[in-house]
Design a protein around this motif. Structure first.
Motif, PDB file in Angstrom:
ATOM      1  N   VAL B 217      -3.370  15.002  44.222  1.00 40.95           N
ATOM      2  CA  VAL B 217      -4.423  14.150  44.790  1.00 40.95           C
ATOM      3  C   VAL B 217      -5.650  15.009  45.116  1.00 40.95           C
ATOM      4  CG1 VAL B 217      -5.055  12.679  46.732  1.00 40.95           C
ATOM      5  CG2 VAL B 217      -2.800  12.455  45.673  1.00 40.95           C
ATOM      6  N   THR B 218      -5.419  16.136  45.800  1.00 39.72           N
ATOM      7  CA  THR B 218      -6.551  16.965  46.220  1.00 39.72           C
ATOM      8  C   THR B 218      -6.993  17.930  45.129  1.00 39.72           C
ATOM      9  OG1 THR B 218      -5.107  18.682  47.090  1.00 39.72           O
ATOM     10  CG2 THR B 218      -5.766  16.949  48.616  1.00 39.72           C
ATOM     11  N   GLY B 219      -6.104  18.245  44.215  1.00 36.88           N
ATOM     12  CA  GLY B 219      -6.369  19.306  43.245  1.00 36.88           C
ATOM     13  C   GLY B 219      -6.088  20.655  43.886  1.00 36.88           C
ATOM     14  N   SER B 220      -5.995  21.690  43.040  1.00 38.75           N
ATOM     15  CA  SER B 220      -5.646  23.019  43.552  1.00 38.75           C
ATOM     16  C   SER B 220      -6.839  23.670  44.249  1.00 38.75           C
ATOM     17  CB  SER B 220      -5.209  23.913  42.397  1.00 38.75           C
ATOM     18  OG  SER B 220      -4.020  23.430  41.836  1.00 38.75           O
ATOM     19  N   ASN B 221      -6.502  24.511  45.215  1.00 37.35           N
ATOM     20  CA  ASN B 221      -7.476  25.448  45.763  1.00 37.35           C
ATOM     21  C   ASN B 221      -7.671  26.563  44.719  1.00 37.35           C
ATOM     22  OD1 ASN B 221      -9.123  26.708  47.663  1.00 37.35           O
ATOM     23  ND2 ASN B 221      -7.413  27.808  48.599  1.00 37.35           N
ATOM     24  N   ASN B 222      -8.514  27.524  44.975  1.00 36.49           N
ATOM     25  CA  ASN B 222      -8.707  28.626  44.026  1.00 36.49           C
ATOM     26  C   ASN B 222      -9.137  29.866  44.796  1.00 36.49           C
ATOM     27  OD1 ASN B 222     -11.833  28.935  43.818  1.00 36.49           O
ATOM     28  ND2 ASN B 222     -11.424  26.743  43.888  1.00 36.49           N
ATOM     29  N   PRO B 223      -9.150  31.039  44.125  1.00 39.76           N
ATOM     30  CA  PRO B 223      -9.401  32.292  44.856  1.00 39.76           C
ATOM     31  C   PRO B 223     -10.735  32.326  45.595  1.00 39.76           C
ATOM     32  CG  PRO B 223      -8.525  32.776  42.694  1.00 39.76           C
ATOM     33  CD  PRO B 223      -8.779  31.307  42.730  1.00 39.76           C
ATOM     34  N   LEU B 224     -11.721  31.533  45.142  1.00 41.80           N
ATOM     35  CA  LEU B 224     -13.003  31.528  45.847  1.00 41.80           C
ATOM     36  C   LEU B 224     -12.977  30.565  47.029  1.00 41.80           C
ATOM     37  CD1 LEU B 224     -15.400  31.515  42.771  1.00 41.80           C
ATOM     38  CD2 LEU B 224     -15.010  33.410  44.355  1.00 41.80           C
ATOM     39  N   GLY B 225     -12.011  29.661  47.018  1.00 48.45           N
ATOM     40  CA  GLY B 225     -11.882  28.706  48.115  1.00 48.45           C
ATOM     41  C   GLY B 225     -13.007  27.693  48.171  1.00 48.45           C
ATOM     42  N   ILE B 226     -13.778  27.579  47.090  1.00 42.64           N
ATOM     43  CA  ILE B 226     -14.851  26.570  47.088  1.00 42.64           C
ATOM     44  C   ILE B 226     -14.423  25.375  46.240  1.00 42.64           C
ATOM     45  CG2 ILE B 226     -16.718  28.201  47.523  1.00 42.64           C
ATOM     46  CD1 ILE B 226     -17.290  28.282  44.581  1.00 42.64           C
ATOM     47  N   ASP B 227     -15.026  24.223  46.521  1.00 40.50           N
ATOM     48  CA  ASP B 227     -14.603  23.013  45.831  1.00 40.50           C
ATOM     49  C   ASP B 227     -15.042  23.024  44.372  1.00 40.50           C
ATOM     50  OD1 ASP B 227     -13.309  21.807  47.956  1.00 40.50           O
ATOM     51  OD2 ASP B 227     -15.194  21.078  48.800  1.00 40.50           O
ATOM     52  N   VAL B 228     -14.254  22.308  43.575  1.00 45.00           N
ATOM     53  CA  VAL B 228     -14.619  22.084  42.181  1.00 45.00           C
ATOM     54  C   VAL B 228     -15.814  21.141  42.169  1.00 45.00           C
ATOM     55  CG1 VAL B 228     -13.853  20.938  40.077  1.00 45.00           C
ATOM     56  CG2 VAL B 228     -12.309  22.496  41.275  1.00 45.00           C
ATOM     57  N   LYS B 229     -16.878  21.537  41.429  1.00 43.71           N
ATOM     58  CA  LYS B 229     -18.089  20.707  41.458  1.00 43.71           C
ATOM     59  C   LYS B 229     -18.230  19.847  40.204  1.00 43.71           C
ATOM     60  CE  LYS B 229     -20.222  22.865  45.118  1.00 43.71           C
ATOM     61  NZ  LYS B 229     -19.774  24.266  45.174  1.00 43.71           N
ATOM     62  N   GLY B 230     -17.518  20.211  39.158  1.00 49.95           N
ATOM     63  CA  GLY B 230     -17.642  19.420  37.935  1.00 49.95           C
ATOM     64  C   GLY B 230     -16.765  19.987  36.844  1.00 49.95           C
ATOM     65  N   PRO B 231     -16.780  19.363  35.657  1.00 45.38           N
ATOM     66  CA  PRO B 231     -15.873  19.779  34.572  1.00 45.38           C
ATOM     67  C   PRO B 231     -16.092  21.230  34.151  1.00 45.38           C
ATOM     68  CG  PRO B 231     -17.146  17.807  33.976  1.00 45.38           C
ATOM     69  CD  PRO B 231     -17.655  18.252  35.298  1.00 45.38           C
ATOM     70  N   GLN B 232     -17.292  21.769  34.355  1.00 43.36           N
ATOM     71  CA  GLN B 232     -17.503  23.163  33.936  1.00 43.36           C
ATOM     72  C   GLN B 232     -16.706  24.144  34.797  1.00 43.36           C
ATOM     73  OE1 GLN B 232     -19.602  21.260  35.475  1.00 43.36           O
ATOM     74  NE2 GLN B 232     -20.715  22.373  37.059  1.00 43.36           N
ATOM     75  N   ASP B 233     -16.196  23.696  35.948  1.00 42.36           N
ATOM     76  CA  ASP B 233     -15.413  24.560  36.831  1.00 42.36           C
ATOM     77  C   ASP B 233     -13.920  24.554  36.505  1.00 42.36           C
ATOM     78  OD1 ASP B 233     -17.658  25.245  38.207  1.00 42.36           O
ATOM     79  OD2 ASP B 233     -17.295  23.921  39.905  1.00 42.36           O
ATOM     80  N   THR B 234     -13.488  23.663  35.642  1.00 42.52           N
ATOM     81  CA  THR B 234     -12.042  23.487  35.432  1.00 42.52           C
ATOM     82  C   THR B 234     -11.657  23.688  33.980  1.00 42.52           C
ATOM     83  OG1 THR B 234     -12.244  21.125  35.004  1.00 42.52           O
ATOM     84  CG2 THR B 234     -11.903  21.798  37.306  1.00 42.52           C
ATOM     85  N   LEU B 235     -10.330  23.829  33.798  1.00 43.24           N
ATOM     86  CA  LEU B 235      -9.728  23.859  32.471  1.00 43.24           C
ATOM     87  C   LEU B 235      -8.568  22.871  32.500  1.00 43.24           C
ATOM     88  CD1 LEU B 235      -9.489  27.721  31.958  1.00 43.24           C
ATOM     89  CD2 LEU B 235     -11.002  26.173  30.708  1.00 43.24           C
ATOM     90  N   PRO B 236      -8.227  22.294  31.343  1.00 44.24           N
ATOM     91  CA  PRO B 236      -7.025  21.445  31.343  1.00 44.24           C
ATOM     92  C   PRO B 236      -5.784  22.293  31.650  1.00 44.24           C
ATOM     93  CG  PRO B 236      -7.907  21.691  29.115  1.00 44.24           C
ATOM     94  CD  PRO B 236      -8.900  22.330  30.038  1.00 44.24           C
ATOM     95  N   PHE B 237      -4.858  21.730  32.407  1.00 41.25           N
ATOM     96  CA  PHE B 237      -3.661  22.484  32.804  1.00 41.25           C
ATOM     97  C   PHE B 237      -2.939  23.030  31.574  1.00 41.25           C
ATOM     98  CE2 PHE B 237       0.703  23.002  34.304  1.00 41.25           C
ATOM     99  CZ  PHE B 237       0.478  23.706  35.459  1.00 41.25           C
ATOM    100  N   HIS B 238      -2.812  22.148  30.554  1.00 46.43           N
ATOM    101  CA  HIS B 238      -2.214  22.602  29.304  1.00 46.43           C
ATOM    102  C   HIS B 238      -3.319  22.822  28.295  1.00 46.43           C
ATOM    103  CE1 HIS B 238       0.848  23.018  26.229  1.00 46.43           C
ATOM    104  NE2 HIS B 238       0.148  22.206  25.477  1.00 46.43           N
ATOM    105  N   PRO B 239      -3.360  23.886  27.565  1.00 44.01           N
ATOM    106  CA  PRO B 239      -2.363  24.958  27.486  1.00 44.01           C
ATOM    107  C   PRO B 239      -2.676  26.149  28.405  1.00 44.01           C
ATOM    108  CG  PRO B 239      -3.961  25.262  25.744  1.00 44.01           C
ATOM    109  CD  PRO B 239      -4.426  24.074  26.553  1.00 44.01           C
ATOM    110  N   TYR B 240      -3.809  26.085  29.112  1.00 45.54           N
ATOM    111  CA  TYR B 240      -4.246  27.301  29.813  1.00 45.54           C
ATOM    112  C   TYR B 240      -3.242  27.750  30.880  1.00 45.54           C
ATOM    113  CZ  TYR B 240      -8.495  26.625  27.259  1.00 45.54           C
ATOM    114  OH  TYR B 240      -9.365  26.483  26.235  1.00 45.54           O
ATOM    115  N   TYR B 241      -2.884  26.828  31.758  1.00 48.28           N
ATOM    116  CA  TYR B 241      -2.002  27.267  32.838  1.00 48.28           C
ATOM    117  C   TYR B 241      -0.523  27.131  32.517  1.00 48.28           C
ATOM    118  CZ  TYR B 241      -6.009  28.394  35.560  1.00 48.28           C
ATOM    119  OH  TYR B 241      -7.160  28.997  35.974  1.00 48.28           O
TER     120      TYR B 241
END
Lengths: 253, 426
Positions: B217-241
């Protein structure tokens, strides 16, 4: 990398914990180089057979090994007929038969090692109230078990001056508290080896400890050999997966 | 769970199932295209690793249960029969025995990750609290599991820990009798521990489901601890993670199986290879290593708490120890509400970072204290470390809330990744 260092640090700290359990006076044992130590360690079949002979002729007078069956002796290099012969030397109480009576019969390979006492109370009664412990797991049930048992068997000496021993107590420099109920079990020449190995207390102690180490962990050789294969597989697999991961991530880095 | 518009699948069988029960749509949404911050480091592997360990424990545990004899007369022998006569029984048992340790290692690192990067902070408070609940359930499960081989440490560990409940005023003794199912740790205790040891892992699975649900629901936190602002900040879980987790899991498994095959008893206690004997107390009763810090806190309270210079006692030492031990976990539980500092990641909180490393050191020292006999200088050392443990939560963190400077954060994950490779590229 960071993860690995962290994991290694964690593991190290735990090993530290488990070696810190011993309470009371700290006693150092001689560090024997056993052939079964290390990731490639194996048992020495000749030592196992000699050790079994020592157990059979000396230890088994007081100590049982209930977890071991005669059939397990095949791991020592005995063949089926030899095992049948060894088992048949013992009279095992079986039953009840069709008429409801217990009866004695010669031992079979499927029997457990015959215990020196019919039950624990008989064992206590015969030994001033203290039951000689079963030896099947002795090496695993003591810290640094093999070194400890070898040290104990060779650690008998006359008590230092000023130390009083009660009747039935013996002085052992490696036993916690030093006063042990078990009398020195081994003496030079007590067992005559069939393979011509010299019969000294030191040799008997090494051999019987070797045998007890096998009895405590009969799966050890198979475990280590399987382990090498599993680790090799996992290392190759992990390397492969790392390469795939790098390939996939190269697009976004 | 999912309704509304649904993308069609090309495969007719999958499409047939999915149009009736959209399980493939769900999997694709939650594990396929699920948007995940692109800057995870390897600390983010430990959730997946813990999951693998949970499954390992359940599979090996059920197999062991098929061969285990739940009785004080037969338990020890049945475990030895598994070791000697059941096909590959030694492997299954050593995997289970060491698996418990490695499950805790994964979870401790996972908890540390959460604390370091502020993963417990808004909006992930409930996610964190469910995690602490899982940790508590794991402790109960592991404790009862350690009793089952019915060795000396099993028996005496069970006696010491169940006796804790006798510290509860008025009803304590009745509770202990109720837990034991008698007047000492005996057959009824063993059988109920086995039943609960079999049950609780599935309760853990249920709470893990809620934990993962809340995460998605919330999505993952990350090492910077800042919120995801848009699609350029994320990758699809598969296959990357999926791939990165796969690699991390395999590295973890290498260490795990090294213990299983080459030093399977290094993390255990030799006394547990001696059958339980109610007439002989071991010289030194210790729990498994993963409980040692909490065991040290339990034993640190050696004094009654009352009005000084009078005989009035409010809390006896024993109850005080129990309260301190449970309190130490309660602190973790309420951590999201103690720490109100606006910045999540310790990367941008130098004060908190130093305090957290100090906290880890204190926790490790407590572990060493727990393994030693409660005598000599170990007692004041445990007391000092217990004090520091609680001070981290009720002194340091509230202080940082007020005083720690609010650093300037990178504008977005995307920009941070592009400008400073070392921080972002794992």
């Amino acid at each position: 990398m960071r993860t690995k260092i962290l994991a290694a640090a964690l593991l190290l700290s735990m090993v530290g914990f488990s070696s810190a359990h011993a309470a009371g006076e700290h006693i150092e044992y001689p560090d024997v180089k056993w052939s079964f130590e290390g990731p490639f360690g194996t048992f020495d079949r000749a030592a196992l057979q000699r050790g079994f002979q020592v157990y059979k002729q000396v230890c088994s007078a007081c100590h049982g090994m209930k977890k071991v069956h005669y059939r397990n002796l095949s791991a020592l290099g005995y063949n089926e007929d030899e095992i049948k012969t060894i088992a048949a030397e013992y009279q095992i109480t079986d039953g009840p038969n069709d008429e409801g009576d217990m009866f004695d019969r010669p031992g079979r390979p499927s029997d457990r090692f015959k215990s020196p006492y019919p039950n624990d109370n008989a064992g206590k009664f015969a030994n001033n109230g203290a039951l000689p412990p079963d030896l099947s797991l002795m090496i695993k049930a003591r810290k640094d078990g093999a070194d400890y048992v070898h040290a104990l068997l060779t650690g008998y000496e006359t008590p230092p001056e000023g130390e009083e021993l009660l009747n039935g107590q013996h002085w052992n420099k490696y036993f916690a508290g030093h006063k042990i109920a078990m009398a020195a079990p081994l003496a030079d020449g007590a067992v005559s080896y069939e393979d011509g190995t010299e019969g000294t207390v030191e040799q008997y102690a090494l051999d019987v400890t070797h045998f007890l180490a096998w009895a405590a962990e009969p799966e050890m050789e198979k475990r280590k050999q399987t382990g090498i294969k599993v680790i090799l597989f996992l290392v190759v697999f992990a390397g492969l997966m790392y390469a795939v991961k790098r390939k996939i991530w190269s697009k976004v880095h | 769970m999912a309704s509304g518009p649904r993308q069609k699948f090309d495969n007719p069988v999958i499409e047939w199932v999915d149009s009736r029960l959209p399980i493939f749509t769900l999997m694709n949404k939650e594990y396929g295209v699920f948007p995940t911050p692109r800057n995870f480091n390897y600390f983010w592997n430990f959730g997946a690793i813990a999951m693998v360990m949970l499954v390992t424990m359940i599979v090996t545990g059920i197999t062991l249960a098929m061969h285990y004899n739940t009785s004080t007369a037969g338990a020890f022998d049945s475990v030895e029969r598994i070791m000697r006569d059941v096909n590959s029984g030694w492997l299954i048992r050593y995997l289970h025995m060491n698996g418990a340790s490695f499950f805790f290692i994964a979870v401790y690192i996972h908890i540390f990750r959460g604390m370091y990067y502020g993963s417990y902070k808004k909006p992930r408070e409930l996610l964190w609290m469910l995690g602490v609940l899982i940790f508590l359930l794991m402790m109960a499960t592991a404790f009862m599991g350690y009793v089952l081989p019915w060795g000396q440490m099993s028996f005496w560990g069970a006696t010491v820990i169940t006796n804790l409940f006798s510290a509860i005023p008025l009803v304590g003794d009745s509770i202990v009798t109720f837990l034991w199912g008698g007047f000492s740790v005996d057959n009824p205790t063993l059988t109920r521990f086995f039943a609960l040891h079999y049950l609780l892992p599935f309760v853990i699975v249920g709470v893990v489901f809620l934990h993962v649900w809340a995460l998605h629901v919330t999505g993952s936190n990350n090492p910077l601890g800042i919120d995801v602002k848009g699609p350029q900040d994320t990758l699809p879980f598969h296959p990357y993670y999926t791939m990165k987790d796969m690699f991390g899991i395999l590295v973890f498994l290498i260490v795990y199986v090294a213990f299983v095959f080459f030093m399977p008893n290094a993390l255990g206690h030799p006394d547990n290879y001696i059958p339980a004997n109610p007439m002989v107390t071991p010289a030194h009763i210790v729990p498994e290593w993963y409980f040692l810090p909490f065991y040290a806190i339990l034993r640190a309270i050696t004094f009654d708490i009352g009005i000084p210079f009078t005989d009035i006692v409010f809390i006896e030492a024993k109850l005080g120890g129990v309260l301190a031990m449970f309190g130490s976990i309660a602190m973790l539980f309420i951590l999201p509400f103690l720490d109100t500092h606006p910045i999540r990641s310790a990367t941008f909180r130098p004060w908190y970072r130093i305090a957290l490393f100090g906290f880890v050191v204190v926790f490790l020292i407590l572990g060493v204290c727990g393994s030693k006999p409660a005598e000599g200088f170990w007692v004041p050392l445990s007391q000092l470390c217990t004090l520091l443990y609680f001070a981290f939560f009720v002194v340091a963190i509230p202080f940082f809330n007020k005083k720690e400077p609010v650093a300037e954060l990178p504008p977005s994950i995307h920009q941070a990744v592009l400008t400073s490779q070392p921080v972002a590229a794992e």
